[in-house]
Motif scaffolding. Structure first.
Motif, PDB file in Angstrom:
ATOM      1  N   PHE A 129      38.277  11.222 -28.224  1.00  0.00           N
ATOM      2  CA  PHE A 129      37.570  10.572 -29.320  1.00  0.00           C
ATOM      3  C   PHE A 129      37.842   9.069 -29.348  1.00  0.00           C
ATOM      4  O   PHE A 129      36.930   8.267 -29.506  1.00  0.00           O
ATOM      5  CB  PHE A 129      37.990  11.218 -30.646  1.00  0.00           C
ATOM      6  N   ARG A 130      39.109   8.691 -29.175  1.00  0.00           N
ATOM      7  CA  ARG A 130      39.470   7.264 -29.186  1.00  0.00           C
ATOM      8  C   ARG A 130      38.888   6.528 -27.983  1.00  0.00           C
ATOM      9  O   ARG A 130      38.421   5.395 -28.112  1.00  0.00           O
ATOM     10  CB  ARG A 130      40.990   7.110 -29.219  1.00  0.00           C
ATOM     11  N   GLU A 131      38.912   7.162 -26.815  1.00  0.00           N
ATOM     12  CA  GLU A 131      38.466   6.491 -25.596  1.00  0.00           C
ATOM     13  C   GLU A 131      36.944   6.462 -25.439  1.00  0.00           C
ATOM     14  O   GLU A 131      36.378   5.463 -25.027  1.00  0.00           O
ATOM     15  CB  GLU A 131      39.086   7.162 -24.366  1.00  0.00           C
ATOM     16  N   LYS A 132      36.289   7.558 -25.754  1.00  0.00           N
ATOM     17  CA  LYS A 132      34.846   7.683 -25.495  1.00  0.00           C
ATOM     18  C   LYS A 132      33.971   7.273 -26.667  1.00  0.00           C
ATOM     19  O   LYS A 132      32.793   6.971 -26.477  1.00  0.00           O
ATOM     20  CB  LYS A 132      34.496   9.117 -25.089  1.00  0.00           C
ATOM     21  N   LYS A 133      34.523   7.330 -27.862  1.00  0.00           N
ATOM     22  CA  LYS A 133      33.739   7.044 -29.066  1.00  0.00           C
ATOM     23  C   LYS A 133      32.392   7.787 -29.016  1.00  0.00           C
ATOM     24  O   LYS A 133      31.320   7.182 -29.011  1.00  0.00           O
ATOM     25  CB  LYS A 133      33.537   5.545 -29.230  1.00  0.00           C
TER      26      LYS A 133
ATOM     27  N   MET B 148      20.074  19.749 -48.916  1.00  0.00           N
ATOM     28  CA  MET B 148      20.668  20.930 -48.338  1.00  0.00           C
ATOM     29  C   MET B 148      21.589  20.558 -47.182  1.00  0.00           C
ATOM     30  O   MET B 148      22.777  20.702 -47.293  1.00  0.00           O
ATOM     31  CB  MET B 148      19.574  21.880 -47.896  1.00  0.00           C
ATOM     32  N   PHE B 149      21.027  20.063 -46.070  1.00  0.00           N
ATOM     33  CA  PHE B 149      21.867  19.635 -44.949  1.00  0.00           C
ATOM     34  C   PHE B 149      22.148  18.145 -45.065  1.00  0.00           C
ATOM     35  O   PHE B 149      21.293  17.380 -45.491  1.00  0.00           O
ATOM     36  CB  PHE B 149      21.172  19.878 -43.603  1.00  0.00           C
ATOM     37  N   GLU B 150      23.344  17.779 -44.666  1.00  0.00           N
ATOM     38  CA  GLU B 150      23.695  16.369 -44.512  1.00  0.00           C
ATOM     39  C   GLU B 150      24.221  16.204 -43.097  1.00  0.00           C
ATOM     40  O   GLU B 150      24.851  17.108 -42.545  1.00  0.00           O
ATOM     41  CB  GLU B 150      24.801  15.958 -45.490  1.00  0.00           C
ATOM     42  N   PHE B 151      23.992  15.030 -42.538  1.00  0.00           N
ATOM     43  CA  PHE B 151      24.449  14.708 -41.191  1.00  0.00           C
ATOM     44  C   PHE B 151      25.263  13.429 -41.274  1.00  0.00           C
ATOM     45  O   PHE B 151      24.727  12.380 -41.613  1.00  0.00           O
ATOM     46  CB  PHE B 151      23.248  14.537 -40.258  1.00  0.00           C
ATOM     47  N   VAL B 152      26.571  13.554 -41.007  1.00  0.00           N
ATOM     48  CA  VAL B 152      27.457  12.402 -41.144  1.00  0.00           C
ATOM     49  C   VAL B 152      28.167  12.135 -39.827  1.00  0.00           C
ATOM     50  O   VAL B 152      28.520  13.079 -39.107  1.00  0.00           O
ATOM     51  CB  VAL B 152      28.474  12.605 -42.288  1.00  0.00           C
ATOM     52  N   PRO B 153      28.376  10.864 -39.499  1.00  0.00           N
ATOM     53  CA  PRO B 153      29.086  10.551 -38.251  1.00  0.00           C
ATOM     54  C   PRO B 153      30.464  11.202 -38.241  1.00  0.00           C
ATOM     55  O   PRO B 153      31.137  11.272 -39.278  1.00  0.00           O
ATOM     56  CB  PRO B 153      29.203   9.024 -38.270  1.00  0.00           C
ATOM     57  N   ILE B 154      30.853  11.676 -37.093  1.00  0.00           N
ATOM     58  CA  ILE B 154      32.160  12.317 -36.957  1.00  0.00           C
ATOM     59  C   ILE B 154      33.263  11.287 -37.159  1.00  0.00           C
ATOM     60  O   ILE B 154      33.120  10.125 -36.760  1.00  0.00           O
ATOM     61  CB  ILE B 154      32.296  13.031 -35.596  1.00  0.00           C
ATOM     62  N   GLU B 155      34.335  11.719 -37.801  1.00  0.00           N
ATOM     63  CA  GLU B 155      35.509  10.888 -37.996  1.00  0.00           C
ATOM     64  C   GLU B 155      36.716  11.626 -37.432  1.00  0.00           C
ATOM     65  O   GLU B 155      36.665  12.834 -37.189  1.00  0.00           O
ATOM     66  CB  GLU B 155      35.721  10.616 -39.489  1.00  0.00           C
ATOM     67  N   GLU B 156      37.792  10.903 -37.277  1.00  0.00           N
ATOM     68  CA  GLU B 156      38.990  11.513 -36.701  1.00  0.00           C
ATOM     69  C   GLU B 156      39.464  12.730 -37.510  1.00  0.00           C
ATOM     70  O   GLU B 156      39.937  13.708 -36.944  1.00  0.00           O
ATOM     71  CB  GLU B 156      40.110  10.483 -36.563  1.00  0.00           C
ATOM     72  N   LYS B 157      39.279  12.700 -38.819  1.00  0.00           N
ATOM     73  CA  LYS B 157      39.693  13.827 -39.663  1.00  0.00           C
ATOM     74  C   LYS B 157      38.909  15.107 -39.357  1.00  0.00           C
ATOM     75  O   LYS B 157      39.333  16.211 -39.703  1.00  0.00           O
ATOM     76  CB  LYS B 157      39.563  13.473 -41.138  1.00  0.00           C
ATOM     77  N   ASP B 158      37.756  14.981 -38.682  1.00  0.00           N
ATOM     78  CA  ASP B 158      36.923  16.131 -38.342  1.00  0.00           C
ATOM     79  C   ASP B 158      37.306  16.790 -37.023  1.00  0.00           C
ATOM     80  O   ASP B 158      36.776  17.855 -36.686  1.00  0.00           O
ATOM     81  CB  ASP B 158      35.446  15.707 -38.246  1.00  0.00           C
ATOM     82  N   LEU B 159      38.213  16.174 -36.268  1.00  0.00           N
ATOM     83  CA  LEU B 159      38.509  16.670 -34.919  1.00  0.00           C
ATOM     84  C   LEU B 159      39.112  18.076 -34.886  1.00  0.00           C
ATOM     85  O   LEU B 159      38.759  18.850 -33.991  1.00  0.00           O
ATOM     86  CB  LEU B 159      39.373  15.667 -34.162  1.00  0.00           C
ATOM     87  N   PRO B 160      40.003  18.466 -35.808  1.00  0.00           N
ATOM     88  CA  PRO B 160      40.467  19.858 -35.767  1.00  0.00           C
ATOM     89  C   PRO B 160      39.314  20.862 -35.904  1.00  0.00           C
ATOM     90  O   PRO B 160      39.283  21.888 -35.218  1.00  0.00           O
ATOM     91  CB  PRO B 160      41.444  19.952 -36.944  1.00  0.00           C
ATOM     92  N   PHE B 161      38.350  20.557 -36.773  1.00  0.00           N
ATOM     93  CA  PHE B 161      37.174  21.416 -36.930  1.00  0.00           C
ATOM     94  C   PHE B 161      36.349  21.422 -35.638  1.00  0.00           C
ATOM     95  O   PHE B 161      35.955  22.477 -35.146  1.00  0.00           O
ATOM     96  CB  PHE B 161      36.327  20.939 -38.115  1.00  0.00           C
ATOM     97  N   LEU B 162      36.089  20.243 -35.095  1.00  0.00           N
ATOM     98  CA  LEU B 162      35.297  20.135 -33.873  1.00  0.00           C
ATOM     99  C   LEU B 162      35.914  20.947 -32.740  1.00  0.00           C
ATOM    100  O   LEU B 162      35.224  21.722 -32.075  1.00  0.00           O
ATOM    101  CB  LEU B 162      35.149  18.673 -33.446  1.00  0.00           C
ATOM    102  N   ILE B 163      37.201  20.801 -32.521  1.00  0.00           N
ATOM    103  CA  ILE B 163      37.848  21.481 -31.389  1.00  0.00           C
ATOM    104  C   ILE B 163      37.896  22.985 -31.623  1.00  0.00           C
ATOM    105  O   ILE B 163      37.778  23.769 -30.670  1.00  0.00           O
ATOM    106  CB  ILE B 163      39.230  20.864 -31.072  1.00  0.00           C
ATOM    107  N   GLU B 164      38.032  23.409 -32.869  1.00  0.00           N
ATOM    108  CA  GLU B 164      37.993  24.843 -33.169  1.00  0.00           C
ATOM    109  C   GLU B 164      36.637  25.440 -32.780  1.00  0.00           C
ATOM    110  O   GLU B 164      36.561  26.468 -32.110  1.00  0.00           O
ATOM    111  CB  GLU B 164      38.257  25.072 -34.659  1.00  0.00           C
ATOM    112  N   VAL B 165      35.567  24.790 -33.189  1.00  0.00           N
ATOM    113  CA  VAL B 165      34.217  25.280 -32.885  1.00  0.00           C
ATOM    114  C   VAL B 165      33.954  25.186 -31.392  1.00  0.00           C
ATOM    115  O   VAL B 165      33.490  26.142 -30.765  1.00  0.00           O
ATOM    116  CB  VAL B 165      33.148  24.490 -33.675  1.00  0.00           C
TER     117      VAL B 165
END
Length: 155
Positions: free
Chosen positions: A41-45, A1-18
């Motif tokens: 994201f690049r600096e803090k990882k 049902m749920f999956e938990f995946v490490p964030i990637e750069e492609k996810d940043l528009p979604f992250l910032i929206e939320v």
């Protein structure tokens, strides 16, 4: 049902929206641009995990302040507005605990919630968190000072 995946750069528009949509309930309520998010994201990882439900992104989990000596870690989740109010947050946390224990070998999880966020406080109490400290007058929200409440859950 749920999956938990490490964030990637492609996810940043979604992250910032939320993140920007729920910022009044966050300790840092500044509005961030996508460019600022990408730089962060690049600096803090950061140690963020995207929450997937049946393959669809519904939110993210933040992990920080890993303390090996205390065997504790700070957690926090934000769900996209389209997925709030359905009981998913509680189910997300409950599904995530075994992974958190296995990956980090922690015995407890901590988080901080602002005192004006009554819905989140109810959720955390249902999950078994208890208040361990409080920072009075931590932030100004809607022309009122709110506290930052530190909660702990034994896993």
């Amino acid at each position: 049902m749920f999956e938990f995946v490490p964030i990637e750069e492609k996810d940043l528009p979604f992250l910032i929206e939320v993140r920007n949509e729920c910022r009044e309930f966050l300790h840092d309520n500044r509005m961030f641009t996508l460019a600022e998010c990408e730089q962060w994201f690049r600096e803090k990882k950061p140690n963020f995990v995207i929450i997937l439900l049946n393959g669809e992104r519904i939110g993210y989990l933040r992990l920080s302040h890993y303390n090996l000596e205390e065997a504790s870690i700070y957690v926090g989740a934000d769900l996209h507005p389209n997925f709030r109010g359905r009981g998913l947050a509680q189910r997300v946390y409950e599904a995530f605990w075994p992974l958190l224990i296995a990956r980090y070998h922690v015995a407890s999880a901590k988080l901080e919630v602002l005192s004006h966020n009554a819905a989140a406080q109810r959720l955390y109490h249902r999950l078994g968190f208890v208040e361990i400290s409080r920072h009075s007058g931590y932030a100004l929200r809607n022309k009122s000072l709110v506290d930052s409440i530190v909660l702990l859950k034994v896993l």
